[in-house]
Design a protein around this motif. Sequence first.
Motif: not given
Length: 269
Positions: A233-238, A227-231
């Motif tokens: 990210s400047k351009s997160p994956k879906a 979750i932390t990796k996703s939030i």
Amino acid sequence: MKKIVLVTGATSGIGKATAIYLAKKGYIVYGAARRVELLEDLTLYGVKPVALDVTIDSSITTCIDIILKQEKRIDILINCAGLGSYGALEDVSIAEAKNQMEINLFGVSRLIQLVLPEMRKNSYGKIVNISSIGGKVGLPLGSWYHASKFAIEGLSDCLRNEVKQFGIDVIVIEPGGTKSEMIQNGTDDLMRVSGKTVYKDLAKAVIKSYTAQKEKAIEAVEIAKLITKSIESKSPKARYAASNAKPFLFIRKLLSDKLFDKLIMSQMK
């Protein structure tokens, strides 16, 4: 400027692990749950407890109002509150089915509705919806749970394209088996609902399969890291699938429905 995060379902499992992990990283974290007394240990990590029952609209609005009054904004919403209730479709009462959907779908939707105005105003926001491998794959005796997670997947796809124009990202997290109370609660629920009906043999087989999978379950903190990796990210994956979910999801893509059904049912013996 520190980001303001609301994590629901923060008393256990993925919600608790995520609230603690983000607080340790310096985020301002509000941990929300129905039983506020169970959030007290999170205060040791700097998590701010707030009451929330996702089945009651007044509780949802009060929770959001409290945070907005104190912080003026909510930058990140992480929807971890969930219920894994099992039983044959024929056996599950519609009242129980509605409760499952209230918690896993409608509560999530209402929270999103209430955080969007401030996110739009600030041209920034991250909405993280916890789905499951069960949002892509349906298993026997889990109709309503899987229906709720399939719905979260579809809702997130629609929402992502609605709010992207406002600088808001919508992210789906797909855990595999994760160490939490949900596994035991789900198997107990299954036996209560279908353990003595015409589906009792299948119920026992499903529980045997789930018990075998417990050894492969990962720690909730691994999902917190995802979750932390996703939030961050400047351009997160879906979508972000957990490490133990990826092989199963890959096999699902390869096989036809008929072959996949055979594979699933071969594990229910």
